[in-house]
Structure formats: structure tokens, C-alpha cells
Design a protein around this motif. Structure first.
Motif, PDB file in Angstrom:
ATOM      1  N   ALA A  90       0.839  -1.204   0.000  1.00  0.00           N
ATOM      2  CA  ALA A  90       0.000   0.000   0.000  1.00  0.00           C
ATOM      3  C   ALA A  90       0.869   1.247   0.000  1.00  0.00           C
ATOM      4  O   ALA A  90       0.557   2.238  -0.693  1.00  0.00           O
ATOM      5  N   THR A  91       1.953   1.222   0.742  1.00  0.00           N
ATOM      6  CA  THR A  91       2.875   2.359   0.789  1.00  0.00           C
ATOM      7  C   THR A  91       3.453   2.630  -0.597  1.00  0.00           C
ATOM      8  O   THR A  91       3.566   3.786  -1.031  1.00  0.00           O
ATOM      9  N   ALA A  92       3.835   1.566  -1.295  1.00  0.00           N
ATOM     10  CA  ALA A  92       4.355   1.717  -2.655  1.00  0.00           C
ATOM     11  C   ALA A  92       3.292   2.308  -3.581  1.00  0.00           C
ATOM     12  O   ALA A  92       3.584   3.191  -4.402  1.00  0.00           O
ATOM     13  N   ASP A  93       2.062   1.833  -3.437  1.00  0.00           N
ATOM     14  CA  ASP A  93       0.967   2.366  -4.259  1.00  0.00           C
ATOM     15  C   ASP A  93       0.757   3.856  -3.978  1.00  0.00           C
ATOM     16  O   ASP A  93       0.557   4.658  -4.904  1.00  0.00           O
ATOM     17  N   LEU A  94       0.787   4.218  -2.708  1.00  0.00           N
ATOM     18  CA  LEU A  94       0.587   5.621  -2.332  1.00  0.00           C
ATOM     19  C   LEU A  94       1.700   6.503  -2.885  1.00  0.00           C
ATOM     20  O   LEU A  94       1.460   7.636  -3.299  1.00  0.00           O
ATOM     21  N   ALA A  95       2.919   5.974  -2.884  1.00  0.00           N
ATOM     22  CA  ALA A  95       4.049   6.754  -3.402  1.00  0.00           C
ATOM     23  C   ALA A  95       3.878   7.059  -4.879  1.00  0.00           C
ATOM     24  O   ALA A  95       4.302   8.117  -5.363  1.00  0.00           O
ATOM     25  N   GLU A  96       3.268   6.147  -5.600  1.00  0.00           N
ATOM     26  CA  GLU A  96       3.052   6.370  -7.034  1.00  0.00           C
ATOM     27  C   GLU A  96       1.832   7.244  -7.291  1.00  0.00           C
ATOM     28  O   GLU A  96       1.850   8.106  -8.173  1.00  0.00           O
ATOM     29  N   GLU A  97       0.768   7.025  -6.517  1.00  0.00           N
ATOM     30  CA  GLU A  97      -0.460   7.786  -6.735  1.00  0.00           C
ATOM     31  C   GLU A  97      -0.336   9.232  -6.273  1.00  0.00           C
ATOM     32  O   GLU A  97      -0.885  10.150  -6.888  1.00  0.00           O
ATOM     33  N   PHE A  98       0.413   9.436  -5.189  1.00  0.00           N
ATOM     34  CA  PHE A  98       0.483  10.775  -4.590  1.00  0.00           C
ATOM     35  C   PHE A  98       1.882  11.392  -4.649  1.00  0.00           C
ATOM     36  O   PHE A  98       2.143  12.379  -3.978  1.00  0.00           O
ATOM     37  N   GLY A  99       2.762  10.813  -5.426  1.00  0.00           N
ATOM     38  CA  GLY A  99       4.112  11.349  -5.529  1.00  0.00           C
ATOM     39  C   GLY A  99       4.786  10.886  -6.803  1.00  0.00           C
ATOM     40  O   GLY A  99       4.147  10.696  -7.836  1.00  0.00           O
ATOM     41  N   PHE A 100       6.095  10.685  -6.703  1.00  0.00           N
ATOM     42  CA  PHE A 100       6.876  10.293  -7.877  1.00  0.00           C
ATOM     43  C   PHE A 100       7.497   8.914  -7.705  1.00  0.00           C
ATOM     44  O   PHE A 100       8.524   8.604  -8.309  1.00  0.00           O
ATOM     45  N   GLY A 101       6.868   8.087  -6.862  1.00  0.00           N
ATOM     46  CA  GLY A 101       7.308   6.703  -6.733  1.00  0.00           C
ATOM     47  C   GLY A 101       8.496   6.497  -5.823  1.00  0.00           C
ATOM     48  O   GLY A 101       9.125   5.433  -5.851  1.00  0.00           O
ATOM     49  N   GLU A 102       8.827   7.503  -4.997  1.00  0.00           N
ATOM     50  CA  GLU A 102       9.935   7.372  -4.048  1.00  0.00           C
ATOM     51  C   GLU A 102       9.437   7.545  -2.621  1.00  0.00           C
ATOM     52  O   GLU A 102       8.454   8.250  -2.370  1.00  0.00           O
ATOM     53  N   MET A 103      10.140   6.902  -1.686  1.00  0.00           N
ATOM     54  CA  MET A 103       9.841   7.002  -0.258  1.00  0.00           C
ATOM     55  C   MET A 103      11.129   7.137   0.517  1.00  0.00           C
ATOM     56  O   MET A 103      12.207   6.844   0.015  1.00  0.00           O
ATOM     57  N   ARG A 104      10.993   7.542   1.770  1.00  0.00           N
ATOM     58  CA  ARG A 104      12.138   7.633   2.674  1.00  0.00           C
ATOM     59  C   ARG A 104      11.800   6.887   3.966  1.00  0.00           C
ATOM     60  O   ARG A 104      10.758   7.136   4.576  1.00  0.00           O
ATOM     61  N   ILE A 105      12.663   5.993   4.384  1.00  0.00           N
ATOM     62  CA  ILE A 105      12.534   5.364   5.697  1.00  0.00           C
ATOM     63  C   ILE A 105      13.217   6.278   6.707  1.00  0.00           C
ATOM     64  O   ILE A 105      14.336   6.746   6.479  1.00  0.00           O
ATOM     65  N   THR A 106      12.561   6.535   7.822  1.00  0.00           N
ATOM     66  CA  THR A 106      13.075   7.505   8.782  1.00  0.00           C
ATOM     67  C   THR A 106      13.777   6.833   9.957  1.00  0.00           C
ATOM     68  O   THR A 106      13.579   5.653  10.224  1.00  0.00           O
ATOM     69  N   HIS A 107      14.575   7.632  10.664  1.00  0.00           N
ATOM     70  CA  HIS A 107      15.224   7.152  11.888  1.00  0.00           C
ATOM     71  C   HIS A 107      14.192   6.818  12.962  1.00  0.00           C
ATOM     72  O   HIS A 107      14.487   6.090  13.906  1.00  0.00           O
ATOM     73  N   PHE A 108      12.990   7.369  12.808  1.00  0.00           N
ATOM     74  CA  PHE A 108      11.924   7.142  13.778  1.00  0.00           C
ATOM     75  C   PHE A 108      11.031   5.966  13.377  1.00  0.00           C
ATOM     76  O   PHE A 108       9.948   5.796  13.898  1.00  0.00           O
TER      77      PHE A 108
END
Length: 553
Positions: A359-377
Motif C-alpha cells: 500500500a505504501t508503494a501504491d501511495l508513493a506512485e499515486e500521490f508522488g513520484f514513486g519514491e519514499m524515505r525510511i526515517t530514523h523514527f
């Protein structure tokens, strides 16, 4: 985003084939445990309490939707259908079978992922700000520099067997340090000199673990072309002078403290002067080559004002809470960055099911440019969301359990896997996190408290970064029983500090109530909207000690 060339792909494919052969030999009894140990560590494989743990590299936390889907596939094919986002911006699998690990690595290699140098006494994955490249008030995007460091450090022949593990972090923001560079073996801060030239301030000797120490500045301004040769000089001195007789005293922070900064810097300069204009010198052509992989996406020309979003904020408290807590200002008008929360009652902090990962991957494509960042938190950021699309994103996040509006609050807990999984842990971490999440479930109260970092580690290795939590919790063993030590006043940003131990440790069942008492003191003593960390620094530890150790009548 950096894309492998033919040489990168060949190297990773060859590493997979090599480890497959090594694993087969071990399973056939041709290699002893002692012989296999360094081989598996070179490929991110640990032996945990119940099963192996595989740590997958996500350089500076940047991951594509294609790679994220591959992670989901791997968890379902080879594991128990979930993965864990770590405080090092990496991904961990907690239940892979040893014989399946080469197959996992082969599947990951197809999407340009690997587990190289995620463990062992080497230079680990370089980390950075989860908002790198999209944050306001950035000198410039630090990701190309993190990538340059990654390429330099990967398979570096001289640094394959250091005295201990070695970690480097890069920060580009001027008003925040979300990379915690002061707590790394080497911290790299982008800066400008009086002539407006961009270079680096270099810090050295930071770290957590048994002896938490803040890094010190060793170089105020380093020219760009000398970045790798200067880092080379630092690591070379450490490799030559670091202790190998005692692993608890083998980190560079111990060496710097023992020698003193002046003496350590003198040795670094001796090494640096011998190589600074050599083959490791960065050329403009090479810097531009790497930067070309991090060009801005095709942003639209938009306004920061959207009438529909503004009206929904006014009408819907839930949406307003989520937007206030889980969105971050963007350098591009009309966009924000949104943090998807992986902190929810009933789930270990940072754990994500295969369904959520997809779902996170789908959201990155639907609402962005297909990239995500994993955070220190232990959360995930969608870096480029159009403001007008926020209502739709909020609804989608709620559907997948990713809209918990608590980023930065007391219940946005950082937590290591602890004794539930890790063989090194003295105590369990996850049940303590669960207590706190359940006890502080009133959102209005959480928001009134403001930003509070609460970090939990199951042992002194400090994978939960408890030393730099505003409230830090450390699991300790007392005659076979699990107890928890509390520290207050830690911080990881530009005003970084190491927390101070409150006093004797507490039983597991008491931890929720103890945290409540600490928060009660804060509420009583704070002035105005004072933050927890500022209150602790102002009033000291004594009021908290008096409350939590008070004898019941």
C-alpha cells in the motif's frame, strides 16, 4: 535516485553467488560456525534468539516503489509476511530460514537492493535526513554526497576489517539535524564559507552504546574535492590506532577521547596531506555525475493555498490533527512531505505487514513520484505530495492503518526489537512500548504535551537510541529479571545531548505508571508551551526523582 550501472549489478550478482556457495558449504558441514560468522555478517545476516535476522541496506533511507514491492514479496515468500523499519533507515527480516537467505538476496538484487555492509566491522550504510532534497532551509541536497560516500566505502579493501563497526551520517539542513550527525563516528554537515562556497564541517568521535559521546568538530570547512580523502585519512588513523583487544573500547569515540582531539587531528592531517591531491580527490565531473541521479522531479506550478484543504482542516478535527502532525513543509510551493505512521497499539513500532508495504508503494506512485524515505523514527515519508491531494491521501492512509496522527509525540516511540527477538538483549522492549502506547491514547492530551522523543533499547548496544531520547528507557538484567533504567534530557538534533540516568531501575509492570509520573511532573512544572526537553534542562532531574521514587503511604 541512484541507478546501478552494469558494474554495480555485476558486483552484487557475484556477491549473491559467492554467499550461496558459502551457505551451502556451511549447511553441508564444510564450514564451522566460526568460519561462517564473518561471511554471514558481510551479508547482513545475524543469528537472533529465534531465527536468523537479515538486515537489508536502504542507503540514506531512499527506496523506490518497485523496491518496496519486492520487500513485500520477500516477506511473504521467505518470512512471516512483515518487515521491520530500523532506526538506521534500513529494513530487517526477523524470520528468514538460513537456507533461503541466498534466494532472498538474489530476488533483492533484481531490484538493485542488497545487504552488503549492514553488519560486521566495516563502514555501514550512510544515513541522512529523511527530508533531504525537499526540506526548506537546506544548503543543498545531501543525498548525492551520501551516495558518493556509499560508493567510496562499499568494498573498500582497506576498511573491510576495522576494529569495530563504523557509521557516517550527512546533513544538509541549516535549521535542523534530523540525521543525528553528532552521534556518529563521522558526521558531515554541509556549510558555506564567507565566500559562499559549499563545503563540509566534519565531526568525529560520536556514538551511542556503552559509552555515549557527542562527536567533536575536527574540521570547520573542508573543500568538496577533499571529502573522500579526508574521510579516508580519519578511517585510516582509526584502523591503525583503534583497539582490537577489547570490543567495548574499540569504537573511534574511545580512541578520540583517549588521545585528545589535538593529537588525533595531527595524525589525521599527516595521513590527509599524503593523499589529499591523489586518486581519491573528487573532480567536478564526478560530483556532477552523481548529482545527476538526484535531479528534482517534474513539479507543477502550484499555490500553497487550497480552499478545499483549508475548509476540511476547519471542519474535520481528525484531518487537521493528521495534517498538523504528519506533514512537513516543502521547498516547492504547492507540495508537502507526509509521514506515514507505523506506530499503532497492537503492533511493534516500525513493523509493517506485506499488505501495508505494498500500500505504501501504491501511495508513493499515486500521490508522488514513486519514491519514499525510511526515517530514523521507524516511519516512512512520502516526500512530494501535492497539497490538493491531501484529503484523498488521508483517506487512503486511514484505510491501511497508516494515518495515526502522532508524529513527534510521546507515542511516536523509537524501539528496538529487544528480547523478543535479539539474542543480545537484556530485556524485552516491545511490551514497554505497548504499555506506553496504550496508556497515552488521548490525542488531545498528547498534543498538549507537545514534542517528546521516547526511545527504548533492550540492551547497552542502544539500537533504540535511548541515550538521545528526551525520555530514554534501557532494559537491564537483575538476577535474571527484566528491569528498566530511565534517563532524561537526551536529544539528537542541533542541540544534541546525552540523557542522564534518573536512578535505580524499575520492574516491567511499573513502566507505564512511571512514565505517567514523569509526564505529570512536566505538566506541573512547564511554563507556557515549553517543550519537555527544555523543561528538563531548566529544572533538572530532582523533581522527577522525587516523584517516581516517592514512598507510598
Amino acid at each position: 535516485m541512484y541507478i546501478y550501472d552494469q558494474y554495480d549489478q555485476t558486483i552484487i550478482d557475484e556477491r549473491v553467488a559467492q554467499f550461496r556457495e558459502q551457505t551451502t558449504r556451511f549447511l553441508n558441514g564444510e564450514l564451522t560456525n566460526e568460519e561462517f560468522l564473518p561471511l554471514r555478517l558481510q551479508n547482513g545476516l545475524y543469528v537472533q534468539r529465534h531465527a536468523p535476522m537479515l538486515r537489508i541496506a536502504v542507503p540514506y533511507g531512499l527506496i523506490s516503489s518497485k523496491q518496496m514491492r519486492a520487500i513485500a514479496d520477500v516477506t511473504e515468500t521467505y518470512d512471516k509476511g512483515y518487515a521491520h523499519f530500523s532506526t538506521r533507515q534500513n529494513i530487517q527480516l526477523n524470520w528468514p530460514a538460513l537456507e533461503s537467505v541466498p534466494d532472498i538476496l538474489a530476488d533483492l538484487a533484481k531490484v538493485q537492493m542488497h545487504a552488503v555492509q549492514t553488519s560486521g566491522n566495516c563502514i555501514r550504510s550512510t544515513t541522512s535526513d529523511q527530508f533531504a532534497g525537499v526540506a526548506k532551509n537546506e544548503i543543498e541536497d545531501p543525498r548525492p554526497w551520501a551516495e558518493i560516500i556509499r560508493q567510496w566505502s562499499t568494498f573498500h579493501p582497506e576498511f573491510a576489517y576495522l576494529p569495530r563497526k563504523f557509521k557516517i551520517a550527512v546533513n544538509g539542513a541549516t535549521d535542523a539535524d534530523r540525521a543525528a550527525i553528532r552521534m556518529h563516528d563521522i558526521g558531515v554537515q554541509l556549510v558555506k564559507n564567507d565566500q559562499g562556497e559549499v563545503g563540509f564541517q566534519i565531526l568525529v568521535g560520536g556514538g551511542l552504546g556503552r559509552t555515549p559521546i557527542l562527536g567533536e568538530v575536527i574540521e570547520e570547512f573542508l573543500e568538496q574535492k577533499h571529502l573522500l580523502t579526508y574521510l579516508d585519512a580519519i578511517v585510516r588513523v582509526y584502523n591503525l590506532k583503534g583497539r582490537r583487544d577489547n570490543k567495548y573500547k574499540a569504537r573511534i569515540k574511545i580512541l578520540v577521547k583517549a588521545m585528545g582531539m589535538d593529537a588525533f587531528k595531527a595524525l589525521v592531517l599527516e595521513q590527509f596531506n599524503a593523499i589529499k591531491d591523489g586518486e581519491g580527490t573528487l573532480t567536478t565531473q564526478e560530483i556532477d555525475r552523481v548529482k545527476a541521479h538526484f535531479k528534482s522531479p517534474s513539479y507543477k506550478t502550484l499555490s500553497d493555498s487550497d480552499a478545499v484543504v483549508d475548509q476540511l482542516k476547519a471542519d474535520n478535527k481528525g484531518f487537521n490533527n493528521w495534517l498538523t502532525r504528519n506533514s512537513q513543509a516543502h521547498r516547492q510551493d504547492g507540495y508537502v512531505s507526509v509521514t506515514l505512521s507505523f506506530k499503532k497499539v497492537g503492533y511493534a513500532p516500525g513493523d509493517a505487514t506485506a499488505k501495508q508495504i505494498r500500500a505504501t508503494a501504491d501511495l508513493a506512485e499515486e500521490f508522488g513520484f514513486g519514491e519514499m524515505r525510511i526515517t530514523h523514527f521507524q516511519n516512512v515519508v512520502l516526500p512530494d505530495v501535492e497539497i490538493s491531494k491531501l484529503p484523498a491521501l488521508w483517506e487512503a492512509c486511514k484505510k491501511h492503518g497508516l494515518a495515526t496522527p502522532t508524529i513527534g509525540t510521546l507515542t511516536d516511540v523509537i524501539c528496538c526489537p529487544g528480547g523478543d527477538f535479539c539474542a543480545l538483549a537484556n530485556a524485552k522492549s516491545l511490551p514497554i512500548a505497548e504499555q506506553i502506547l496504550a496508556k497515552f491514547d488521548d490525542l488531545d492530551y498528547l498534543y498538549e504535551l507537545g514534542d517528546i522523543d521516547l526511545n527504548i533499547s533492550g540492551c547497552m548496544n542502544a539500537c533504540g537510541h535511548h541515550h538521545i531520547g528526551n525520555i530514554g528507557v534501557l532494559g537491564v538484567d537483575k538476577r535474571g529479571e527484566e528491569f528498566y533504567q530511565i534517563s532524561l534530557g537526551g536529544a539528537s538534533g542541533q542541540d544534541a545531548s546525552v540523557g542522564k540516568i534518573l536512578g535505580p531501575s524499575f520492574k516491567a509492570d511499573d513502566m507505564g505508571e512511571i512514565i505517567s509520573k514523569i509526564i505529570d511532573v512536566f505538566v506541573e512544572k512547564r511554563t507556557g508551551e515549553e517543550l519537555f526537553i527544555d523543561c528538563v534542562r531548566r529544572i533538572g532531574l530532582d523533581p522527577f526523582k522525587e516523584r517516581v521514587y516517592a514512598k507510598s503511604n
